[in-house]
Design a protein around this motif. Structure first.
Motif, PDB file in Angstrom:
ATOM      1  N   UNK A 202       0.821  -1.211   0.000  1.00 46.80           N
ATOM      2  CA  UNK A 202       0.000   0.000   0.000  1.00 46.80           C
ATOM      3  C   UNK A 202       0.857   1.264   0.000  1.00 46.80           C
ATOM      4  N   UNK A 203       2.073   1.134  -0.495  1.00 50.03           N
ATOM      5  CA  UNK A 203       2.992   2.248  -0.607  1.00 50.03           C
ATOM      6  C   UNK A 203       4.051   2.245   0.483  1.00 50.03           C
ATOM      7  N   UNK A 204       5.241   2.718   0.134  1.00 49.65           N
ATOM      8  CA  UNK A 204       6.336   2.825   1.101  1.00 49.65           C
ATOM      9  C   UNK A 204       7.403   3.777   0.561  1.00 49.65           C
ATOM     10  N   UNK A 205       8.254   4.313   1.448  1.00 54.67           N
ATOM     11  CA  UNK A 205       9.342   5.175   0.985  1.00 54.67           C
ATOM     12  C   UNK A 205      10.437   4.323   0.337  1.00 54.67           C
ATOM     13  N   UNK A 206      10.722   4.583  -0.927  1.00 55.40           N
ATOM     14  CA  UNK A 206      11.676   3.771  -1.683  1.00 55.40           C
ATOM     15  C   UNK A 206      13.068   4.394  -1.651  1.00 55.40           C
ATOM     16  N   UNK A 207      14.051   3.571  -1.412  1.00 55.83           N
ATOM     17  CA  UNK A 207      15.464   3.960  -1.366  1.00 55.83           C
ATOM     18  C   UNK A 207      15.651   5.138  -0.405  1.00 55.83           C
ATOM     19  N   UNK A 208      14.926   5.100   0.678  1.00 50.87           N
ATOM     20  CA  UNK A 208      15.016   6.150   1.690  1.00 50.87           C
ATOM     21  C   UNK A 208      15.784   5.660   2.904  1.00 50.87           C
ATOM     22  N   UNK A 209      15.503   4.455   3.339  1.00 49.73           N
ATOM     23  CA  UNK A 209      16.126   3.924   4.545  1.00 49.73           C
ATOM     24  C   UNK A 209      17.235   2.919   4.243  1.00 49.73           C
ATOM     25  N   UNK A 210      17.560   2.739   2.979  1.00 46.22           N
ATOM     26  CA  UNK A 210      18.597   1.800   2.578  1.00 46.22           C
ATOM     27  C   UNK A 210      19.712   2.542   1.863  1.00 46.22           C
ATOM     28  N   UNK A 211      20.889   2.032   1.989  1.00 46.67           N
ATOM     29  CA  UNK A 211      22.077   2.573   1.339  1.00 46.67           C
ATOM     30  C   UNK A 211      21.823   2.602  -0.167  1.00 46.67           C
ATOM     31  N   UNK A 212      21.835   3.768  -0.805  1.00 47.79           N
ATOM     32  CA  UNK A 212      21.466   3.848  -2.221  1.00 47.79           C
ATOM     33  C   UNK A 212      22.514   3.300  -3.185  1.00 47.79           C
ATOM     34  N   UNK A 213      23.792   3.275  -2.820  1.00 51.99           N
ATOM     35  CA  UNK A 213      24.821   2.820  -3.752  1.00 51.99           C
ATOM     36  C   UNK A 213      24.561   1.402  -4.272  1.00 51.99           C
ATOM     37  N   UNK A 214      24.225   0.428  -3.430  1.00 46.29           N
ATOM     38  CA  UNK A 214      23.937  -0.905  -3.982  1.00 46.29           C
ATOM     39  C   UNK A 214      22.752  -0.900  -4.944  1.00 46.29           C
ATOM     40  N   UNK A 215      21.723  -0.153  -4.602  1.00 51.34           N
ATOM     41  CA  UNK A 215      20.528  -0.107  -5.435  1.00 51.34           C
ATOM     42  C   UNK A 215      20.873   0.454  -6.816  1.00 51.34           C
ATOM     43  N   UNK A 216      21.571   1.582  -6.845  1.00 48.33           N
ATOM     44  CA  UNK A 216      21.877   2.211  -8.126  1.00 48.33           C
ATOM     45  C   UNK A 216      23.001   1.505  -8.873  1.00 48.33           C
ATOM     46  N   UNK A 217      23.844   0.769  -8.175  1.00 47.40           N
ATOM     47  CA  UNK A 217      24.836  -0.072  -8.849  1.00 47.40           C
ATOM     48  C   UNK A 217      24.135  -1.202  -9.592  1.00 47.40           C
ATOM     49  N   UNK A 218      23.124  -1.768  -8.970  1.00 47.92           N
ATOM     50  CA  UNK A 218      22.339  -2.821  -9.621  1.00 47.92           C
ATOM     51  C   UNK A 218      21.622  -2.249 -10.839  1.00 47.92           C
ATOM     52  N   UNK A 219      21.046  -1.060 -10.693  1.00 48.58           N
ATOM     53  CA  UNK A 219      20.373  -0.405 -11.824  1.00 48.58           C
ATOM     54  C   UNK A 219      21.356  -0.215 -12.976  1.00 48.58           C
ATOM     55  N   UNK A 220      22.559   0.270 -12.694  1.00 46.35           N
ATOM     56  CA  UNK A 220      23.560   0.498 -13.745  1.00 46.35           C
ATOM     57  C   UNK A 220      23.973  -0.821 -14.399  1.00 46.35           C
ATOM     58  N   UNK A 221      24.215  -1.823 -13.585  1.00 47.47           N
ATOM     59  CA  UNK A 221      24.630  -3.121 -14.112  1.00 47.47           C
ATOM     60  C   UNK A 221      23.524  -3.764 -14.944  1.00 47.47           C
ATOM     61  N   UNK A 222      22.285  -3.537 -14.557  1.00 47.18           N
ATOM     62  CA  UNK A 222      21.140  -4.110 -15.283  1.00 47.18           C
ATOM     63  C   UNK A 222      20.967  -3.500 -16.666  1.00 47.18           C
ATOM     64  N   UNK A 223      21.716  -2.450 -16.974  1.00 51.05           N
ATOM     65  CA  UNK A 223      21.657  -1.878 -18.316  1.00 51.05           C
ATOM     66  C   UNK A 223      22.441  -2.723 -19.310  1.00 51.05           C
ATOM     67  N   UNK A 224      23.341  -3.583 -18.798  1.00 52.23           N
ATOM     68  CA  UNK A 224      24.178  -4.382 -19.696  1.00 52.23           C
ATOM     69  C   UNK A 224      24.014  -5.892 -19.518  1.00 52.23           C
ATOM     70  N   UNK A 225      23.449  -6.313 -18.402  1.00 51.16           N
ATOM     71  CA  UNK A 225      23.187  -7.739 -18.182  1.00 51.16           C
ATOM     72  C   UNK A 225      21.764  -7.884 -17.653  1.00 51.16           C
ATOM     73  N   UNK A 226      21.201  -9.093 -17.650  1.00 51.94           N
ATOM     74  CA  UNK A 226      19.831  -9.260 -17.151  1.00 51.94           C
ATOM     75  C   UNK A 226      19.683  -8.772 -15.706  1.00 51.94           C
ATOM     76  N   UNK A 227      18.517  -8.213 -15.426  1.00 61.27           N
ATOM     77  CA  UNK A 227      18.237  -7.629 -14.112  1.00 61.27           C
ATOM     78  C   UNK A 227      18.494  -8.610 -12.967  1.00 61.27           C
ATOM     79  N   UNK A 228      18.000  -9.838 -13.090  1.00 60.54           N
ATOM     80  CA  UNK A 228      18.161 -10.807 -11.996  1.00 60.54           C
ATOM     81  C   UNK A 228      19.625 -11.130 -11.739  1.00 60.54           C
ATOM     82  N   UNK A 229      20.424 -11.217 -12.781  1.00 59.65           N
ATOM     83  CA  UNK A 229      21.862 -11.462 -12.618  1.00 59.65           C
ATOM     84  C   UNK A 229      22.524 -10.239 -11.986  1.00 59.65           C
TER      85      UNK A 229
END
Length: 189
Positions: A62-89
């Motif tokens: 029902x909604x929540x604050x996203x990337x607010x209480x977690x270290x953003x570097x891992x999240x955005x590193x995954x986003x960057x990596x997912x541009x060149x390899x499959x998201x799950x990998x």
């Protein structure tokens, strides 16, 4: 000798993550990880298009604050990596990377602090009993915690070890204080 010890610790840890499964395009699960799989997707599809790094999402619960209480570097590193390899990998690699590279952080801590041989190699090897400890699986830092969803903590631990090395060097020489401050900011995010 130091290179062999650090490389062996990294390779040993990497092999324990079973590379055939690590690079398999399947969704990771376990503990809270299933809930965290959505955060990089939200960052990529909802936050970044609106030029935001954090925000509110109605994706689940029902909604929540996203990337607010977690270290953003891992999240955005995954986003960057997912541009060149499959998201799950990309998600699996973003989860496993700080554990696989923790011996390097231990070595860096010793090297940056100018510890004499064999201390940097010993620090790299000393990360292994900690990572593979099974006394707990929720507090973060070890592999069971990381695979149960505390992967952002593992990234922070990596930066914390490097921070300690920079602080020790700064106490000796007065240099690297700004770098230590940046590392501290990353490890506490």
């Amino acid at each position: 000798v130091t290179f062999v010890v650090v490389a062996a610790a990294v390779v040993f840890t990497f092999v324990q993550f079973e590379p055939s499964n690590l690079f398999l395009n399947t969704t990771i699960s376990g503990g809270d990880t299933g809930a965290h799989v959505v955060l990089p997707w939200i960052a990529q599809h909802q936050l970044l298009p609106n030029l935001r790094l954090t925000g509110w999402t109605s994706s689940n619960w029902d909604g929540f604050p996203a990337v607010t209480f977690y270290f953003p570097l891992p999240i955005y590193s995954i986003v960057a990596l997912a541009q060149v390899i499959p998201y799950d990998v990309a998600f699996k690699l973003g989860t496993a990377a700080p554990m696989i590279l923790l011996p390097v952080a231990g070595w860096l801590m010793g090297r940056l602090s100018r510890a004499p041989f064999p201390v940097p190699a010993v620090l790299a090897a000393a990360t292994l009993p900690y990572m593979f400890g099974t006394e707990y699986s929720i507090y973060g830092g070890n592999i069971p915690s990381t695979l149960a969803g505390e992967f952002a903590f593992s990234w922070g631990l990596w930066f914390a070890l490097v921070f300690l090395g920079l602080v020790m060097r700064g106490l000796q020489t007065g240099r690297y204080r700004a770098a230590a401050g940046e590392c501290a900011a990353q490890s506490h995010s």
